[in-house]
Design an enzyme around this catalytic site. Structure first.
Site, short mmCIF file in Angstrom:
data_model
loop_
_atom_site.label_atom_id
_atom_site.label_comp_id
_atom_site.label_asym_id
_atom_site.label_seq_id
_atom_site.Cartn_x
_atom_site.Cartn_y
_atom_site.Cartn_z
N ASN A 76 0.81 -1.22 0.00
CA ASN A 76 0.00 0.00 0.00
C ASN A 76 0.84 1.27 0.00
OD1 ASN A 76 -2.42 1.83 0.83
ND2 ASN A 76 -0.94 2.05 2.50
N TYR A 141 3.69 10.22 -11.39
CA TYR A 141 2.86 9.29 -10.61
C TYR A 141 2.19 8.27 -11.53
CZ TYR A 141 -0.68 7.68 -7.27
OH TYR A 141 -1.47 6.91 -6.46
N LYS A 145 2.59 4.12 -11.54
CA LYS A 145 1.47 3.21 -11.34
C LYS A 145 1.24 2.32 -12.56
CE LYS A 145 0.32 4.26 -7.12
NZ LYS A 145 0.43 3.25 -6.04
N THR A 176 -8.01 11.10 1.51
CA THR A 176 -6.79 10.90 2.28
C THR A 176 -5.90 12.13 2.13
OG1 THR A 176 -5.61 9.86 0.44
CG2 THR A 176 -6.89 8.41 1.88
#
Length: 227
Positions: A76, A141, A145, A176
């Site tokens: 995670n 990013y 991913k 988050t």
């Protein structure tokens, strides 16, 4: 996978989605090692804090030796620097690849023998809708991913003969710290995402798509490739 009989390690378990995943596993009866670079920041009842820095090989090796009964690995831990690939700082690009791609790969390599020795189990990689959608403003990013998605598919094939399944969780914006600047109406509750992820593990799903945006983007891949 029966989570009631599972021993799990969750990286980045001190906050955000990782904390919800660890909490959900405890609620379902699992033994949980809550891994973080600074284990003293882990304040979740019922878990075992574990020092693990996904960019530090010695830290990973030590964690795998301590958590020698693990059957579920949840990759995670991740970061977002918001770096574009051309205009951004190349050190930020490298850092995202280190944490978001090399990190989960290193953790999986270290824990695969542990899981195999314990009779097999599952690896869950937390990915993103940006595995498939690559806006320039988040180029670094998205690239990390996308690489982690390819890694998940390849590792799934490699680990299957060793009794280890690999699942990939894809999700858009969650409420988050990483998405603090995103309007609330665009974000999904990470507790809901965690519940979907754990349901998917129990069902043995190879891919878990946690929200409408992610399902739409994944469903659009074949049509966009044909144009």
């Amino acid at each position: 996978m029966d989570l009631n009989k599972t021993v799990a390690v969750v990286t980045g378990a001190n906050r955000g989605l990782g904390r919800h995943l660890a909490a959900g596993l405890v609620e379902r009866g699992a033994k949980v090692y809550a891994a973080a670079r600074n284990p003293e920041t882990v304040d979740l009842p019922g878990v075992i804090p574990l020092r693990l820095d996904v960019t530090d090989a010695e830290s990973i090796t030590a964690a795998a030796q301590i958590a020698s009964d693990v059957t579920l690995v949840v990759n995670n831990a991740g970061i977002s620097t918001s770096a574009p690939l051309i205009g951004g700082d190349i050190d930020d690009v490298r850092r995202e690849m280190d944490v978001n791609f090399y990190g989960p790969l290193a953790v999986t390599r270290a824990f695969a023998p542990v899981v195999e020795n314990n009779g097999g189990g599952t690896v869950l990689n937390v990915l993103s809708v940006l595995s498939w959608f690559h806006p320039a403003a988040l180029g670094s990013y998205a690239s990390s991913k996308a690489a982690a998605w390819a890694m998940s598919d390849a590792v799934r094939e490699e680990l299957a003969p060793r009794g280890i399944a690999v699942s990939a969780l894809h999700v858009a914006y969650m409420d988050t710290d990483m998405a603090a600047g995103v309007p609330a109406e665009q974000k999904i509750d990470p507790a809901d995402v965690a519940a979907q992820a754990l349901d998917g593990i129990e069902r043995g799903l190879a891919e878990i798509l946690a929200d409408d945006t992610t399902r739409y983007v994944k469903g659009s891949l074949s049509s966009s490739n044909s144009e």
